[in-house]
Design an enzyme around this catalytic site. Structure first.
Site, PDB file in Angstrom:
ATOM      1  N   SER A  58     -20.114  27.524 -23.241  1.00  0.00           N
ATOM      2  CA  SER A  58     -21.296  28.049 -23.893  1.00  0.00           C
ATOM      3  C   SER A  58     -21.129  28.256 -25.394  1.00  0.00           C
ATOM      4  O   SER A  58     -22.096  28.556 -26.091  1.00  0.00           O
ATOM      5  CB  SER A  58     -21.689  29.383 -23.252  1.00  0.00           C
ATOM      6  OG  SER A  58     -20.678  30.362 -23.464  1.00  0.00           O
ATOM      7  N   LYS A  79     -19.805  33.629 -32.690  1.00  0.00           N
ATOM      8  CA  LYS A  79     -20.748  33.300 -31.622  1.00  0.00           C
ATOM      9  C   LYS A  79     -21.798  34.407 -31.481  1.00  0.00           C
ATOM     10  O   LYS A  79     -21.468  35.597 -31.588  1.00  0.00           O
ATOM     11  CB  LYS A  79     -19.970  33.106 -30.317  1.00  0.00           C
ATOM     12  CG  LYS A  79     -20.794  32.602 -29.130  1.00  0.00           C
ATOM     13  CD  LYS A  79     -19.873  32.376 -27.936  1.00  0.00           C
ATOM     14  CE  LYS A  79     -20.624  31.942 -26.685  1.00  0.00           C
ATOM     15  NZ  LYS A  79     -19.716  31.727 -25.538  1.00  0.00           N
ATOM     16  N   SER A  91     -15.954  28.111 -21.435  1.00  0.00           N
ATOM     17  CA  SER A  91     -16.900  28.204 -22.545  1.00  0.00           C
ATOM     18  C   SER A  91     -16.290  28.049 -23.928  1.00  0.00           C
ATOM     19  O   SER A  91     -17.014  27.894 -24.906  1.00  0.00           O
ATOM     20  CB  SER A  91     -17.679  29.521 -22.470  1.00  0.00           C
ATOM     21  OG  SER A  91     -18.592  29.487 -21.401  1.00  0.00           O
TER      22      SER A  91
END
Length: 469
Positions: A143, A62, A167
């Site tokens: 996210s 990420k 997330s």
């Protein structure tokens, strides 16, 4: 059977990215050194040197996790304009030492969805909009949007996400993959763009429980072989609670497959205990959690920015000012109301913060998850994760009907999310909750459920990238 080489794994991942990432935009920064790293891992294999069970496996990271050889932007153009971080995050060091090959960085909801109350999950100024492979008009969640979408799309077998509240769990549920949000502190957050020191937790995303557990072992670096717990047949004797108030009933699409999951657990020998509601959460409205997150955001982010090379933003106020100066690109879809609240609200040294943090711990731990597990002698709880992925809307706020993540988030406890099926063509999932450091038990339960699900209805079908569902 000939074992697959690192080069073969990486080439397949890169070819798949070339084929489908133009539709889903999961990868925001490919690593040009991935092929070289794969060849290096294969050379080690030929010399009889394996770094571990994931030696030569590709992984996406990420884009809020520091990599010295690639940009780390948190999705923000303010950070994209700066030099790369000086060093890898601790968890990236662990990935490399275990022989994994970093394919690149995965897109995310900008600043991990803490910039604005009306944010659009999966959008960032740097990476654009990540879309759901099961329906390109649907959200990939947030996210860790790119991490979830990349696993679902078959670009990578493994990805790293981060969770503060939902997330990892949300994109795992929306994209039909497995996600593990570990106990806070199990995986180091050094070199991860922070939101909340109380709740931030990096974790694995993968297509199976076993693969996710294997990646968790690398990320945790504590010598525990979490994959060894991903064994079918260990549900007998497990006691699993079903907290229905608040965490069931908000989506019939999610409830139906979750009820079938409960039945499957029972048929495999688990004892199902209904009426295990968290009464501590009945009056919990989220204000305390937000106060804690915003106070910790301000201090944590400024500590992180101080360590970045270059002359970029050094404070949260600098970031807010940068966004205003570049509003045509950064603020084109939504604002930065949460950043502004963080600047104006109480800090981590305030009485308000201390009292809010204490209430969060009491509601999530002492009077919440721990109280229910203890009162009913439970190994875990199970609930639907989220409803199906919502339509992408860059104009209006997202309309989520409900989720299961907040108790585990405010407690700092683990949450393991597993697909439970398709509803209306979209993935839905169940999540298994536990107390601190209960990851081995959650992996056992989730792996047993996953195997029973596959025998009952088969694995989740692969996405076909429809334009509209």
């Amino acid at each position: 059977m000939t074992l697959e080489t690192a080069v073969e794994r990486v080439e397949r991942a890169l070819a798949r990215a070339d084929e489908v990432d133009g539709m889903v935009a999961a990868v925001c920064t490919p690593d040009p050194a991935a092929r070289t790293r794969a060849r290096e891992r294969d050379a080690e294999t030929r010399e009889g040197r394996s770094r571990g069970p994931l030696h030569g496996w590709p992984v996406l990271v990420k884009d809020n996790v520091d990599t010295a050889d690639l940009p780390t932007t948190a999705g923000s153009l303010a950070l994209a304009a700066q030099p790369n971080p000086a060093r890898d995050a601790a968890l990236v060091t662990r990935l490399r030492e275990a022989g994994l090959v970093v394919l690149g960085k995965a897109n995310l909801s900008e600043w991990a969805n803490i910039r604005d109350e009306g944010s659009a999950s999966g959008w960032s100024g740097y990476g654009g909009l990540t879309r759901n492979p099961y329906a390109l008009n649907r959200s990939a969640g947030g996210s860790s949007s790119g991490s979830g979408a990349a696993v679902a799309a078959g670009i990578t077998p493994l990805a790293v996400g981060t969770e503060t509240d939902g997330s990892i769990s949300c994109p795992a549920a929306f994209n039909g993959c497995v996600g593990i949000k570990p106990t806070v502190g199990l995986v180091p957050t050094d070199g991860v763009v922070p939101i909340s020191r109380s709740q931030d937790s990096p974790g694995p995303m993968a297509s199976t429980v076993r693969d996710a557990a294997a990646l968790l072992g690398v990320l945790a670096g504590n010598g525990t072989d979490y994959a060894s717990y991903a064994v079918d047949g260990r549900l007998a004797g497990k006691r699993i609670g079903v907290p229905r108030a608040r965490y069931w009933g908000y989506s019939s699409h999610a409830d139906g497959p979750a009820e079938r999951a409960v039945q499957l657990l029972a048929r495999q020998g688990a004892t199902i205990v209904d009426g295990t509601d968290l009464t501590s959460m009945e009056e919990f409205d989220g204000h305390d959690e937000l106060l804690v997150m915003l106070a910790e955001l301000r201090s944590g982010l400024e500590g992180y920015l101080a360590g970045r090379p270059g002359d970029g933003p050094r404070t949260l106020a600098d970031v807010v000012a940068w966004n205003r100066a570049h509003a045509d690109v950064e603020l084109q879809h939504f604002g930065q109301s949460l950043f502004e609240q963080a600047l104006e609200g109480p800090g981590v040294g305030s009485r308000e913060y201390a009292e809010a943090r204490a209430r969060c711990l009491r509601a999530g731990r002492d009077d919440g998850i721990d109280a229910v597990l203890r009162a009913h002698d439970l190994d875990a709880l199970v609930t639907p994760s989220y409803g199906p992925a919502v339509p992408i809307d860059l104009v209006n706020p997202e309309a989520h009907t409900g989720s299961c993540t907040t108790p585990s988030a405010i407690a700092g406890y683990p949450l393991l999310t597993v697909p439970s099926g398709l509803s209306a063509g979209l993935p839905v999932a169940v999540s298994f909750w536990g107390t601190a450091a209960s990851e081995p038990t959650l992996v056992e339960i989730a792996a047993g459920y996953e195997a029973a699900r596959d025998r009952d209805t088969g694995p989740l079908p692969a996405p076909t990238f429809p334009t509209f569902v």
